[in-house]
Design an enzyme around this catalytic site. Structure first.
Site, mmCIF file in Angstrom:
data_model
loop_
_atom_site.group_PDB
_atom_site.id
_atom_site.type_symbol
_atom_site.label_atom_id
_atom_site.label_comp_id
_atom_site.label_asym_id
_atom_site.label_seq_id
_atom_site.Cartn_x
_atom_site.Cartn_y
_atom_site.Cartn_z
ATOM 1 N N SER A 133 0.494 2.663 6.206
ATOM 2 C CA SER A 133 1.412 3.785 5.978
ATOM 3 C C SER A 133 0.800 5.021 5.344
ATOM 4 C CB SER A 133 2.603 3.330 5.129
ATOM 5 O OG SER A 133 3.464 2.537 5.898
ATOM 6 N N LYS A 155 5.433 10.789 -2.492
ATOM 7 C CA LYS A 155 6.249 9.957 -1.589
ATOM 8 C C LYS A 155 7.437 9.399 -2.366
ATOM 9 C CE LYS A 155 5.747 6.124 1.748
ATOM 10 N NZ LYS A 155 4.828 5.089 2.253
ATOM 11 N N SER A 202 4.732 4.784 7.299
ATOM 12 C CA SER A 202 5.956 5.249 6.681
ATOM 13 C C SER A 202 5.812 6.573 5.947
ATOM 14 C CB SER A 202 6.460 4.202 5.704
ATOM 15 O OG SER A 202 5.544 4.021 4.638
#
Lengths: 99, 499, 503
Positions: free
Chosen positions: C180, C81, C156
């Site tokens: 997330s 990420k 997210s």
């Protein structure tokens, strides 16, 4: 219950250093009002004698010994700078405290 | 900038009571910064003592320096404070380019040390107890250099250059409770407080306490209240006070400036002011469009500090003899009168004299050098005594050379001057300047014979028993030897020659 | 070659060690897959082809030399990420404000992955600074859900979840501040784990909300997540909030769970997280999951956690407050974007202009909410009160765990919604995190495991399993047992029912 005016949004934007547009002031005022009314629900909970939690895990006394660790070189430090001069970060003139 | 009107000091005191609040920031002398392992050496090339944490790079995290916490607790203990059994760091949020994260990691309502006191002795021996509100930990900011415009000052500059070597250096902020009832002595109390605190911090060996380098900084809060009033007046906070003398001047100036406004029926603006060393005045800072709201909240990246009682007691046991106690001991050991002790203290010479004595000099000799000769030298150079480029061992060596008869007092002063001028160690100065006492008797005999021959009438008088007449011959010999002879020895040799 | 991308991380690692396939071939297969489908999926913001291949070569050299593998995941590709820094690779956090920034250091998670011989393929898309539940707040366009390209892959960490569901990577790293990792896992039919707060180092994780953020593993199977968990977990002296204890034995727990015996395990259904507001298909899949768990021998009861109803408002005060402070550093002075530096503007003006230009609407909203909640005069009523609610939620968990071993709920009230559907309604978007937030507030571990497909739209539903602090093994055991039973019941892993993407 909160009621966020355009002026308050402008004040928050100043504190947060956001040069928001006039249009944004209107949009944000409406949205912040809705959001803040909703989150104000935390006030419904009777929590007078409840201690606040600032950290999820109850640790204390975490320290580092006073030993030098290698850091960045000047070149590495300045590599991401939008502008640099004489080994320093170059920034626009600062409206300082001192007149 | 137009100069503000000021009121005559005597009139200020007649009509108002000053109230002081002093905030002293001390840079600790830890090897590394408050929250990262970067070195703290003063004067390094810009941005060479930085890492992701003190540059505030995205993703970086702080970890507290154990020694900085110990220094904070030792300062607290030395100031008779209570040590918090549990406290946290907080974030003080405001934007400023010298602050890499745009918040300062500090302590807010949970300082590590609080409720203390410090006894301050004024020049006349009066002791004032200053109450300490708190001592808390925080981090220093970077330094900005303002380019363009007039004099490197921020106003009118074209742009600024930032160096973050200082960012994150551990600071302890020590805040007094309001100091009231000092009357005309308020400026003196302010100076004496900072001076006493500096001695204490030096004794603790927690900081370089160099006001000229910024490792000790003082902000002076000053307000006035009308005689008989019970509520404090509005205060101003004066920054940029970089010497002990400036502390006293800044307080005095603010008192006269505020009084002039108040007697005209005006009101004092709560604001930050800056001391101007050159003029001895203070000037107002830039008006902010919005009032500061620092939005403090507990620092989530750091965990609370809860010093166990054993740790606190362990630190208490490491406290050195406090300067005030030490003075009492020194007075007894060196058999000083109150006045002599005060001179010693006022000259800022206690540590220097003690170190000189430790290096082998007699207390009287050491005192004589530091309190008289070197103090004058420091004054004329506008330096603090400790900042003179001479060390106690060097002074002790000069003192030893005198005791051994290798230097006269006059030559000794020249050697000291040589050391101050950077010519090296005392022995090197003696060597290079050729200052050793002429102790070779044959050389002296030659000079004496020459002088006796040049003044036959004087020679006759001496031979006739008029010993006092030898003075003239001594003078002549000293002149020939350029003062490098021991006058006493010359006299002995003259008398020997004339019998 | 293409079937290499369909294997689990455990299978790939095994094949590499057995020399059935080289790590370079594995890496190349995934890089090829990315090249083929990522224009459609938009999971990656940056693909680090050369370093990925060179890391794979190093693993192959170890294998050839007969050296012990650096870890059980040596040679397995992973999608990182874009909120974790990696030296020499751009880090954007999905924001324009970090334009051009290449961090000069590695996050601890990054370092551990590299040391473990994991092959980092690149950086994945995300909602700007991890604020969002859909990746629609990314400055670089939304990622798409491989189950239905018109829908969100969650947020997210939607780039990470989409990369797994699109078979671009078998493993991914996410961060979970309010859900997330778990919510993207839920809506893409993948596994997402939020470890105990302090279990995985935050050093080098660009902070959104420091007291809530927690990095964790994302994978297509529970065992793979466990293997990754053990690689990235553990104490880090660079993170003061890191727990100084060994990583809980989650791999052993996952293997134990896969044997399918949950007898003696007490499982609590959170009363507050069911009923109105839950999509019918989500509820149906959840009820079915409960039956499956009972079938494995678990005792299932209902447990009330009354303050969980206040988790969402408390979260939307605490997280924005911390964010308003964490994001203050993006000021155009030292790195990233600078706008309006025309020599007339002051530093203050350039800061404000840059932040205005560099931050998206959601980030600005949250910064302003946080600024408001921390302001003097409002602090006690908002931030202070939210911190108290946080204590009450922790107490609810403690009380619940006195009677049950783990708690369960749907991971999110609905399946993946359509891109754009909630974009203009922040409050509707916030509801996606309703069930996941309590674990963040309490710092306890929680995970999402695929429960099944929703009847009405055929989209994945997630089962959330929550455990007490540091009791990850319980949660992995339950999830692994459930996964095995569910796969057996439907004749294979759910993830293989993702529609084929047009290459």
């Amino acid at each position: 219950m909160p009621n966020i005016s355009r002026d308050e949004v402008a004040h928050l934007a100043r504190l947060a250093r956001l040069a928001v547009t006039e249009d944004e002031l209107d949009t944000f005022a409406g949205q912040l009002d809705v959001i803040l009314q909703s989150v104000a629900r935390v006030g419904e909970v009777a929590a007078e004698d409840i201690p606040p939690t600032s950290h999820a895990v109850p640790l204390t006394n975490v320290f580092r010994e006073d030993l030098v660790r290698p850091g960045l070189t000047q070149q590495q430090a300045l590599a991401g700078a939008p502008a640099a001069e004489d080994g320093r970060f170059r920034v626009p003139r600062i409206l300082g405290e001192e007149a | 900038m137009t100069a503000a009107t000021v009121l005559d000091y005597d009139e200020v005191i007649e009509r108002f009571d000053p109230v002081l609040g002093l905030e002293v920031h001390v840079e600790l002398n830890t090897h590394t910064k408050m929250f990262c392992g970067c070195p703290t050496t003063f004067g390094a090339e810009p941005n060479t003592q930085v890492c992701p944490t003190c540059l505030g790079l995205p993703g970086s995290l702080p970890v507290v320096n154990r020694v900085a916490v110990e220094s904070a607790m030792r300062i607290g203990l030395a100031l008779n404070c209570e040590i918090a059994p549990w406290c946290r760091f907080a974030r003080k949020n405001y934007f400023y380019p010298d602050m890499p994260k745009n918040f300062q990691t500090s302590q807010y309502d949970e300082p590590i040390a609080f409720n203390g006191s410090l006894d301050v002795t004024l020049e006349d021996g009066t002791v004032v107890t200053v109450a300490i509100e708190r001592a808390h930990m925080e981090e220093d900011t970077g330094k900005s250099l303002h380019v363009g415009g007039a004099t490197g000052r921020i106003h009118g500059a074209d742009h600024s250059l930032l160096d973050y070597n200082r960012a994150g250096v551990p600071l302890i902020e020590i805040v007094t409770k309001p100091i009231e009832g000092m009357g005309e002595r308020a400026p003196e109390v302010a100076r004496a407080y900072v001076s006493t605190l500096r001695d204490l911090l030096r004794a603790l060996d927690v900081s370089d306490v160099r006001m000229d380098q910024g490792s000790l900084r003082c902000d002076a809060n000053v307000s006035l209240m009308s005689k008989g009033a019970t509520e404090f007046g509005t205060r101003t906070e004066t920054k940029n006070v970089n010497s002990l003398r400036s502390v006293e001047r800044a307080v005095r100036y603010e008192m006269t400036r505020q009084a002039a406004i108040l007697v005209e029926g005006g009101s004092i603006l709560q604001e930050t002011r800056h001391f101007q060393e050159a003029t001895g005045t203070t000037s107002a800072g830039r008006r902010k469009e919005t009032s500061e709201d620092y939005r403090y909240f507990p620092e989530p990246d750091l965990v609370p500090i809860a010093p166990p009682a054993e740790w606190v007691e362990q630190l208490r046991a490491t406290l050195p003899e406090m300067p005030s106690e030490r003075r009492k001991r020194i007075q007894a050991d060196w058999q000083l009168t109150d006045l002599e002790l005060r001179d010693l203290v006022n000259a800022g010479a206690v540590d220097l004299v003690a170190a000189t004595v430790d290096a082998g000099a007699s207390p009287a000799e050491a005192r004589a050098w530091w309190v008289s000769y070197l103090s004058q030298e420091a004054n004329s150079r506008g330096l603090e005594l400790a900042a003179l480029p001479i060390t106690p061992p060097q002074v002790a060596r000069v003192s030893a050379l005198v005791a051994e008869g290798k230097l006269t007092n006059k030559l000794a002063r020249e050697v000291i001057d040589g050391v101050l001028a950077g010519e090296g160690e005392p022995d090197e100065v003696v060597e290079k300047r050729g200052l050793a006492v002429v102790s070779d008797d044959s050389a002296l005999y030659a000079a004496i014979d020459e002088a006796l021959a040049a003044q036959p009438d004087v020679a006759d008088k001496i031979r006739g028993g008029k010993v006092a007449a030898a003075g003239a011959i001594v003078g002549a010999v000293m002149k020939t030897t350029k003062g490098q002879a021991d006058a006493k020895r010359v006299r002995e040799l003259i008398l020997e020659r004339c019998t | 070659m293409s079937d290499l991308t369909r294997l689990t991380a455990a299978e790939l690692a095994d094949k590499i060690q057995k020399k059935d396939v080289s790590a370079v071939e594995v890496a190349q297969a995934h890089l090829d897959r990315i090249a083929a489908v990522d224009k459609t999926v938009n999971a990656f913001l940056y693909v680090d082809t050369e370093r990925a291949l060179s890391a794979a070569r190093a693993v192959d050299e170890d294998v050839a030399a007969g050296r012990e593998p650096a870890s059980p995941l040596a040679g397995v590709p992973l999608a990182l990420k874009d909120v974790f820094v990696m030296e020499g690779a751009p880090t954007t956090c999905g924001s324009k404000i970090l334009e051009g920034w290449s961090p000069p250091y590695d996050a601890t998670v990054t370092r551990k992955l590299l040391e473990a011989g994991v092959v980092i393929l690149g950086k994945t898309n995300m909602d700007e600074f991890a604020m969002g539940s859909s990746t629609e707040n990314s400055a670089f366009g939304p990622s798409r859900n491989p189950w239905d390209l018109d829908r969100i892959p969650g947020g997210s960490g939607g780039g990470s979840s989409a990369s797994l569901a699109a078979f671009e990577a078998p493993l991914a790293i996410g961060t979970d501040t309010g859900g997330s990792i778990r919510q993207p896992g839920s809506v893409t039919g993948t596994v997402g784990v939020k470890p105990t707060y302090g279990g995985v180092s935050r050093y080098g994780l660009v902070a959104f909300s420091s007291s809530l953020d927690q990095g964790g593993p994302c994978a297509r199977t529970v065992l793979d997540a466990a293997l990754l968990h053990e690689v990235i977990g553990g104490h880090d002296p660079l993170d003061s909030t890191s727990i100084d204890a060994p990583v809980p034995p989650v791999v052993a727990a996952a293997r134990d769970g896969a044997r399918g015996d949950l007898s003696g395990m007490r499982i609590g259904i959170v009363t507050e997280f069911q009923g109105d507001g839950y999509q019918a298909g989500v509820t149906a899949a959840f009820v079915q999951a409960v039956e499956t768990l009972k079938g494995l021998g678990a005792e299932v009861v209902e447990v009330s956690c009354p303050h969980f109803d206040y988790a969402l408002p408390a979260y939307y005060l605490i997280a924005p407050s911390e964010a308003s402070s964490n994001l203050a550093r993006f000021d155009a002075m030292r790195y990233g974007l600078r706008t309006g530096d025309d020599s007339a503007n002051s530093a203050e003006q350039v800061m404000a202009l840059t932040r205005e230009a560099g931050f998206g609407a959601e980030v600005k909203r949250r910064i302003m909410i946080g600024t408001y909640a921390l302001s003097s005069g409002y602090y006690d009523a908002y931030y202070g009160q939210a911190q108290k609610v946080r204590t009450l939620i922790t107490q609810d968990f403690e009380k619940a765990f006195e009677s049950v071993d783990v708690l369960i709920s749907p991971t999110t009230p609905t399946t993946a919604f359509r891109i754009g559907e909630r974009a203009d309604d922040p409050m509707a978007m916030y509801l996606a995190d309703l069930c996941t937030i309590p674990a963040n507030l309490a710092g306890t571990p929680a995970m999402s495991v695929p429960a099944g497909l929703s009847d009405e739209d055929g989209l994945p539903v997630g089962l959330q399993v929550m455990a007490p602090a540091l009791a990850e093994p319980r949660m992995y055991k339950v999830a692994a047992a459930f996964e095995a039973a569910r796969d057996a019941a439907s004749g294979g892993a759910l993830i293989h029912r993702v529609p084929e993407l047009e290459a």
